[in-house]
Design an enzyme around this catalytic site. Structure first.
Site, PDB file in Angstrom:
ATOM      1  N   CYS A   1       0.840  -1.210   0.000  1.00 19.84           N
ATOM      2  CA  CYS A   1       0.000   0.000   0.000  1.00 19.84           C
ATOM      3  C   CYS A   1       0.869   1.252   0.000  1.00 19.84           C
ATOM      4  O   CYS A   1       0.562   2.239  -0.677  1.00 19.84           O
ATOM      5  CB  CYS A   1      -0.912   0.028   1.226  1.00 19.84           C
ATOM      6  SG  CYS A   1      -2.017  -1.372   1.328  1.00 19.84           S
TER       7      CYS A   1
ATOM      8  N   ARG B   1      -7.777  -4.486  -3.052  1.00 22.13           N
ATOM      9  CA  ARG B   1      -7.364  -3.317  -3.845  1.00 22.13           C
ATOM     10  C   ARG B   1      -8.370  -3.124  -4.979  1.00 22.13           C
ATOM     11  O   ARG B   1      -8.212  -3.694  -6.059  1.00 22.13           O
ATOM     12  CB  ARG B   1      -5.953  -3.530  -4.411  1.00 22.13           C
ATOM     13  CG  ARG B   1      -4.925  -3.734  -3.346  1.00 22.13           C
ATOM     14  CD  ARG B   1      -3.530  -3.939  -3.879  1.00 22.13           C
ATOM     15  NE  ARG B   1      -2.725  -4.573  -2.847  1.00 22.13           N
ATOM     16  CZ  ARG B   1      -2.210  -3.931  -1.791  1.00 22.13           C
ATOM     17  NH1 ARG B   1      -2.370  -2.640  -1.670  1.00 22.13           N
ATOM     18  NH2 ARG B   1      -1.532  -4.585  -0.875  1.00 22.13           N
TER      19      ARG B   1
END
Ligand code: BEZ
Length: 240
Positions: free
Chosen positions: A56, A139
């Protein structure tokens, strides 16, 4: 799975062509009303699994570094995870102060990052996939157009960082398709030939096959292309 079970399973997930579900949220940049605050702009609304995680972090640094490039295509970024606001703020500060990735460092994330501790927004957008993880968002990427309609949906699992060239390519391709009323073939990039839609909108099939429609080349009635130069694409979608 029966058809009704299938509908129930996907009912909570916004799909391409649906209006983006509305919500109000607290973010690192203040409160937002989505998609209302963004009407007239394209938006990449995306989720990430968790703050203080490495994949991330690499994605946020890349998004932040490309923010101006997305803005040049009238596209705003909005992120979300099921972490709280103080975690978001501390993570983004740590990224700026300590992390370098490839040639990026001192990266400041100035686009809004939504806090969603209740997971309500993540659930509404089908970002929680319990088979992958029931306490984190996957995601997800929702491309929302200036009218607030969802135009593309892309999902990646937790372990796989997104391809940002592809996200920018998606934005350019959708804007090109809208502007020129064409479709874009596999791996299309600005300057490549585009697909001319079915006959009727641009001459009859026979006229096109006979080479009577300017610039249109047909290999068969269903496969017709034409050139749009990179300059024409850029000036239409970016205004340069
Ligand atoms: C990461 O961003 O590094 C990550 C997050 C959740 C699970 C696995 C990796």
């Amino acid at each position: 799975m029966t058809t009704s079970e299938l509908s129930a399973a996907v009912a909570g997930m916004p799909r391409i062509g649906d209006p983006a579900p509305s919500f109000t949220a607290e973010t690192t940049q203040g409160r937002i009303n989505f998609p209302a605050d963004y009407l007239g702009k394209w938006v990449i609304f995306f989720s990430h699994p968790a703050d203080f995680t490495p994949v991330c972090t690499s994605e946020f640094m890349t998004f932040a570094t490309m923010q101006e490039e997305f803005a040049a295509y009238h596209t705003q970024l909005v992120g979300l995870s099921v972490d709280g606001l103080y975690s978001h703020i501390a993570w983004l500060r740590t990224i700026k102060d300590k992390i370098s990735f490839r040639d990026m460092k001192d990266v400041e994330v100035t686009f809004p990052l939504i806090e969603d501790v209740s997971m309500k927004i993540a659930e509404m957008y089908g970002m929680i996939m319990p088979g992958e993880d029931s306490t984190k968002a996957v995601r997800a990427v929702f491309v929302v157009d200036p009218k607030g309609t969802i135009r593309a949906v892309i999902y990646y699992p937790l372990s796989l960082g997104r391809n940002f060239d592809e996200l920018l390519r998606v934005i350019k391709a959708l804007q090109t398709a809208d502007h020129f009323s064409v479709a874009t073939p596999a791996d299309w990039r600005p300057g490549d030939r585009v697909i001319v839609p079915p006959a009727g909108s641009c001459g009859s099939a026979k006229e096109r096959m006979d080479g009577h429609v300017d610039g249109v080349e047909c290999q068969d009635w269903f496969f017709c292309t034409k050139e749009i130069t990179e300059q024409e694409v850029e000036s239409a979608i970016r205004g340069v």
